[in-house]
Design a protein around this motif. Structure first.
Motif, PDB file in Angstrom:
ATOM      1  N   THR A   1       0.830  -1.200   0.000  1.00 21.93           N
ATOM      2  CA  THR A   1       0.000   0.000   0.000  1.00 21.93           C
ATOM      3  C   THR A   1       0.863   1.248   0.000  1.00 21.93           C
ATOM      4  O   THR A   1       0.619   2.196  -0.744  1.00 21.93           O
ATOM      5  N   SER A   2       1.900   1.224   0.843  1.00 22.84           N
ATOM      6  CA  SER A   2       2.770   2.393   0.920  1.00 22.84           C
ATOM      7  C   SER A   2       3.537   2.600  -0.370  1.00 22.84           C
ATOM      8  O   SER A   2       3.960   3.700  -0.686  1.00 22.84           O
ATOM      9  N   ALA A   3       3.717   1.525  -1.135  1.00 23.26           N
ATOM     10  CA  ALA A   3       4.446   1.634  -2.389  1.00 23.26           C
ATOM     11  C   ALA A   3       3.499   1.903  -3.563  1.00 23.26           C
ATOM     12  O   ALA A   3       3.897   1.863  -4.712  1.00 23.26           O
ATOM     13  N   HIS A   4       2.196   2.161  -3.242  1.00 21.53           N
ATOM     14  CA  HIS A   4       1.201   2.452  -4.264  1.00 21.53           C
ATOM     15  C   HIS A   4       1.089   1.298  -5.270  1.00 21.53           C
ATOM     16  O   HIS A   4       1.243   1.482  -6.468  1.00 21.53           O
ATOM     17  N   ALA A   5       0.827   0.095  -4.732  1.00 24.59           N
ATOM     18  CA  ALA A   5       0.710  -1.075  -5.597  1.00 24.59           C
ATOM     19  C   ALA A   5      -0.342  -0.832  -6.670  1.00 24.59           C
ATOM     20  O   ALA A   5      -1.434  -0.327  -6.397  1.00 24.59           O
ATOM     21  N   GLU A   6      -0.006  -1.184  -7.890  1.00 20.80           N
ATOM     22  CA  GLU A   6      -0.893  -0.963  -9.022  1.00 20.80           C
ATOM     23  C   GLU A   6      -1.796  -2.160  -9.268  1.00 20.80           C
ATOM     24  O   GLU A   6      -2.837  -2.034  -9.899  1.00 20.80           O
ATOM     25  N   GLU A   7      -1.403  -3.341  -8.800  1.00 18.45           N
ATOM     26  CA  GLU A   7      -2.171  -4.544  -9.086  1.00 18.45           C
ATOM     27  C   GLU A   7      -1.998  -5.558  -7.972  1.00 18.45           C
ATOM     28  O   GLU A   7      -0.940  -5.653  -7.356  1.00 18.45           O
ATOM     29  N   THR A   8      -3.065  -6.328  -7.718  1.00 18.21           N
ATOM     30  CA  THR A   8      -3.019  -7.409  -6.743  1.00 18.21           C
ATOM     31  C   THR A   8      -3.116  -8.738  -7.483  1.00 18.21           C
ATOM     32  O   THR A   8      -3.949  -8.904  -8.370  1.00 18.21           O
ATOM     33  N   LEU A   9      -2.251  -9.667  -7.122  1.00 22.34           N
ATOM     34  CA  LEU A   9      -2.308 -11.026  -7.646  1.00 22.34           C
ATOM     35  C   LEU A   9      -2.731 -11.960  -6.522  1.00 22.34           C
ATOM     36  O   LEU A   9      -2.076 -12.022  -5.480  1.00 22.34           O
ATOM     37  N   SER A  10      -3.825 -12.685  -6.726  1.00 22.59           N
ATOM     38  CA  SER A  10      -4.253 -13.687  -5.757  1.00 22.59           C
ATOM     39  C   SER A  10      -3.682 -15.036  -6.178  1.00 22.59           C
ATOM     40  O   SER A  10      -3.904 -15.484  -7.300  1.00 22.59           O
ATOM     41  N   VAL A  11      -2.930 -15.656  -5.275  1.00 25.02           N
ATOM     42  CA  VAL A  11      -2.210 -16.892  -5.606  1.00 25.02           C
ATOM     43  C   VAL A  11      -2.516 -17.955  -4.564  1.00 25.02           C
ATOM     44  O   VAL A  11      -2.304 -17.745  -3.366  1.00 25.02           O
ATOM     45  N   ALA A  12      -3.007 -19.106  -5.012  1.00 27.23           N
ATOM     46  CA  ALA A  12      -3.235 -20.247  -4.133  1.00 27.23           C
ATOM     47  C   ALA A  12      -1.925 -20.989  -3.931  1.00 27.23           C
ATOM     48  O   ALA A  12      -1.134 -21.151  -4.868  1.00 27.23           O
ATOM     49  N   ALA A  13      -1.690 -21.470  -2.708  1.00 23.03           N
ATOM     50  CA  ALA A  13      -0.458 -22.200  -2.413  1.00 23.03           C
ATOM     51  C   ALA A  13      -0.684 -23.144  -1.247  1.00 23.03           C
ATOM     52  O   ALA A  13      -1.482 -22.853  -0.351  1.00 23.03           O
ATOM     53  N   THR A  14      -0.002 -24.285  -1.269  1.00 23.72           N
ATOM     54  CA  THR A  14       0.027 -25.128  -0.086  1.00 23.72           C
ATOM     55  C   THR A  14       1.017 -24.515   0.902  1.00 23.72           C
ATOM     56  O   THR A  14       1.915 -23.765   0.519  1.00 23.72           O
ATOM     57  N   PRO A  15       0.849 -24.809   2.195  1.00 21.75           N
ATOM     58  CA  PRO A  15       1.580 -24.048   3.219  1.00 21.75           C
ATOM     59  C   PRO A  15       3.095 -24.088   3.114  1.00 21.75           C
ATOM     60  O   PRO A  15       3.756 -23.044   3.171  1.00 21.75           O
TER      61      PRO A  15
ATOM     62  N   ALA B   1       5.942  -5.974  -3.772  1.00 23.69           N
ATOM     63  CA  ALA B   1       5.228  -4.759  -3.389  1.00 23.69           C
ATOM     64  C   ALA B   1       5.973  -3.520  -3.861  1.00 23.69           C
ATOM     65  O   ALA B   1       5.366  -2.535  -4.310  1.00 23.69           O
ATOM     66  N   GLU B   2       7.290  -3.573  -3.761  1.00 24.01           N
ATOM     67  CA  GLU B   2       8.097  -2.441  -4.227  1.00 24.01           C
ATOM     68  C   GLU B   2       7.979  -2.250  -5.737  1.00 24.01           C
ATOM     69  O   GLU B   2       8.246  -1.159  -6.253  1.00 24.01           O
ATOM     70  N   GLN B   3       7.592  -3.318  -6.450  1.00 28.01           N
ATOM     71  CA  GLN B   3       7.431  -3.242  -7.907  1.00 28.01           C
ATOM     72  C   GLN B   3       5.983  -2.987  -8.321  1.00 28.01           C
ATOM     73  O   GLN B   3       5.642  -3.057  -9.496  1.00 28.01           O
ATOM     74  N   GLY B   4       5.128  -2.694  -7.348  1.00 30.98           N
ATOM     75  CA  GLY B   4       3.745  -2.369  -7.656  1.00 30.98           C
ATOM     76  C   GLY B   4       2.806  -3.545  -7.728  1.00 30.98           C
ATOM     77  O   GLY B   4       1.687  -3.427  -8.251  1.00 30.98           O
TER      78      GLY B   4
END
Length: 261
Positions: free
Chosen positions: A18-32, A47-50
């Motif tokens: 958020t502080s880095a002004h993310a331009e896009e969110t990727l939702s990724v499923a993963a096993t633990p 996050a630093e890359q948006g």
């Protein structure tokens, strides 16, 4: 760093995004383990890359694919290509591999014997019930000389494909996630490394037999044809195959997980 830290760390990564002004969110499923942990590690960098990572942790191998196919999630990270191909064929999905990240050498474990030679006559052996990992388990036992398969190249082998079973072992096919829980109830269990790690098993020390680093079962980041080449997905792929991730895998898992890039 284990699952109990994932939620807090991903939340922190979200704050960084958020502080880095993310331009896009990727939702990724993963096993633990290790998949969500690896994603957790790279979340601040992305996050630093948006790109903000929204990691959804699953303990099964079916829902992560279905939810990506149904566009409820953008990608997943948990599976090898033989499993993906079998899933696509069986479910009519068209999921695609984006990049290979690591290998989790598959292992054979026991609480009742300390070597494969010590397996009793008529002993019970638990293997995964999905076709590719069940075949993978039998191939490992074939390589170890416990059984002989009719076709040593058949990655979809089942117990019916065993040509020679000198000890008359009895095979039980169970959901992969259940295998560590039944370890005390069988003579041998063939367990995927992510589930072995979750159960505090050390593949390099506890496995009676384990795949070598030449294993073809590389774990992939997987997406859909429509988003595979998106800028955000490529940033994720680059981060997953960075030198920083290589070092993290080597240091965190000490050979239980092996970089594939």
């Amino acid at each position: 760093m284990r699952l109990k830290h994932i939620v807090a760390t991903i939340a922190a990564a979200g704050a960084i995004a958020t502080s880095a002004h993310a331009e896009e969110t990727l939702s990724v499923a993963a096993t633990p383990v290790p998949h969500a942990e690896i994603l957790e590690f790279i979340a601040p960098r992305l996050a630093e890359q948006g790109v903000e990572l929204d990691v959804k942790v699953f303990t099964d191998y079916v829902q992560p694919n279905l939810q990506v196919d149904q566009e409820r999630l953008d990608a997943n990270f948990f599976q090898h290509k033989p499993y993906l191909e079998e899933f696509n064929d069986g479910r009519g999905t068209e999921l695609v591999p984006v990049v290979g990240v690591h290998i989790e050498p598959f292992g054979a474990y026991s609480e009742s014997v300390d070597s494969l030679d010590a397996l009793p006559e008529g002993g019970s052996v638990a293997i995964p019930n999905d076709p590719t990992n069940g075949g993978r388990a039998l191939l490992l036992l074939h390589e170890a000389g416990v059984i002989t398969l009719k076709d040593a190249d058949n990655i979809l082998a089942t117990p019916d494909d065993i040509a020679d079973n000198p000890k008359g072992l009895e095979f039980r096919a169970l959901e992969a996630a259940m295998l560590p829980r039944v370890l005390g109830q069988v003579d041998l269990a063939l367990i995927n490394t992510n589930y072995a790690l979750e159960a505090s098993l050390n593949p390099q020390e506890d496995a009676l037999a384990i795949e070598g680093s030449e294993s073809p079962y590389v774990n992939y980041l997987v997406a859909r044809p429509d988003n595979r080449d998106s800028e955000a997905m490529q940033k994720l792929a680059d981060a997953l195959t960075s030198e920083a991730v290589r070092e993290f895998i080597d240091e965190e898992y000490e050979g239980a997980v092996v970089p594939a890039f």
